[in-house]
Design a protein around this motif. Sequence first.
Motif, PDB file in Angstrom:
ATOM      1  N   GLN A  20      -3.104   1.105   0.506  1.00 14.29           N
ATOM      2  CA  GLN A  20      -2.013   0.959  -0.450  1.00 14.29           C
ATOM      3  C   GLN A  20      -2.201  -0.367  -1.166  1.00 14.29           C
ATOM      4  N   ASP A  60      -0.996  -2.056  -8.745  1.00 10.75           N
ATOM      5  CA  ASP A  60      -1.134  -0.612  -8.612  1.00 10.75           C
ATOM      6  C   ASP A  60      -1.951   0.005  -9.749  1.00 10.75           C
ATOM      7  N   ALA A  64      -6.444   5.321  -2.729  1.00 10.90           N
ATOM      8  CA  ALA A  64      -5.250   4.480  -2.735  1.00 10.90           C
ATOM      9  C   ALA A  64      -4.013   5.341  -2.961  1.00 10.90           C
ATOM     10  N   ASP A  65      -4.155   6.636  -2.770  1.00 15.06           N
ATOM     11  CA  ASP A  65      -3.055   7.569  -3.021  1.00 15.06           C
ATOM     12  C   ASP A  65      -2.087   7.581  -1.838  1.00 15.06           C
ATOM     13  N   TYR A  66      -0.801   7.681  -2.146  1.00 16.73           N
ATOM     14  CA  TYR A  66       0.195   7.652  -1.078  1.00 16.73           C
ATOM     15  C   TYR A  66       0.113   8.875  -0.184  1.00 16.73           C
ATOM     16  N   LYS A 101      -5.790   0.638  -9.359  1.00 21.06           N
ATOM     17  CA  LYS A 101      -6.148   1.496  -8.233  1.00 21.06           C
ATOM     18  C   LYS A 101      -7.577   2.003  -8.235  1.00 21.06           C
ATOM     19  N   TYR A 130      -2.476   8.297   2.401  1.00 24.25           N
ATOM     20  CA  TYR A 130      -1.989   7.238   3.293  1.00 24.25           C
ATOM     21  C   TYR A 130      -0.993   7.820   4.287  1.00 24.25           C
ATOM     22  N   TRP A 131      -0.116   8.667   3.787  1.00 22.25           N
ATOM     23  CA  TRP A 131       0.911   9.296   4.626  1.00 22.25           C
ATOM     24  C   TRP A 131       0.279  10.224   5.659  1.00 22.25           C
ATOM     25  N   GLU A 171      -0.436  11.631  -5.717  1.00 19.51           N
ATOM     26  CA  GLU A 171       0.221  10.852  -6.780  1.00 19.51           C
ATOM     27  C   GLU A 171      -0.228  11.312  -8.161  1.00 19.51           C
TER      28      GLU A 171
END
Lengths: 151, 132
Positions: B64, B70, B97-99, B73, B102-103, A52
């Motif tokens: 998340q 957000d 907390a980065d997507y 974070k 997480y993915w 991000e």
Amino acid sequence: MNQQEYEKIEQQVTPPTPYISNLLKAFFVGGLICAIGHAITYFYIIFFDFTEKTVGNPTVATAIFIAMLLTGFGLYKKLGQFAGAGSAVPVSGFGNAVISAAIEHRSEGFVLGVGGNMFKLAGSVILFGVASAFVVSLIKLILVTMGVIEW
Amino acid sequence: MKKLVFPLFLSIFLFGCNEEEKTIEVNNASGEEVEEVTTVIENKDEIYSGRAIFVEDQLLVAVQAKPWLDYKKTKIEKDLKEQLNERFPNYEITVSADYKLYWEAQKLLTEEATEKVKEKVEKLKKLSKEET
């Protein structure tokens, strides 16, 4: 007929500006452009090694590339007429400002025409961005050095 | 047409309001550790979903934050890392907390080969530190 009378007549004749529908158009088209931008963001996060934090650069580049294609085919002009600021405020509007100026002055040659006029509209935006970023980061550096905030 | 606008708006706005259950997933590790990491994430109100990956001496926690929180974070990451450090002093902990993390953690949940998981975790750690 004096000036006041003329103004009165002029105001009667001028059709009222459709503020509400202009606002709604700008809101939805601008939002749509940003939603597409977000989709591009997730595309880069999922299929490439971007986080991000780092995904901003390729997303902006892609948005400007799409705006370039639309400007070249004359489609962004129509979008701009319909949505107004909704299409001008996102980064694609910035791309449109650069590219349309470049296309317009192509007949004057590549150096004096395209090169000299490309940043006529958007150059002040870039300059303002760079200069203000410098000042803001300077303030942040001072605050971090003083121990008020962290990086 | 104009009559339709208001209900349409309302339905779009209210979509954000349906509270979903917190989902916490942990990959294959011993029961005690799973329970502990689950309670730590469970107690954090700002998080709506979390995934934890145990591999050898590494612990990767990808969470998340709730949409309206957000912007906090970095603080959430820091707090969570402190809490986890207390409970798992033997592990090298990475919290994000980065997507992206997480993915990728989702793929690691079902991955069996330890070697592969370790490689991936190392790569993600490096990625999370990247700034530009």
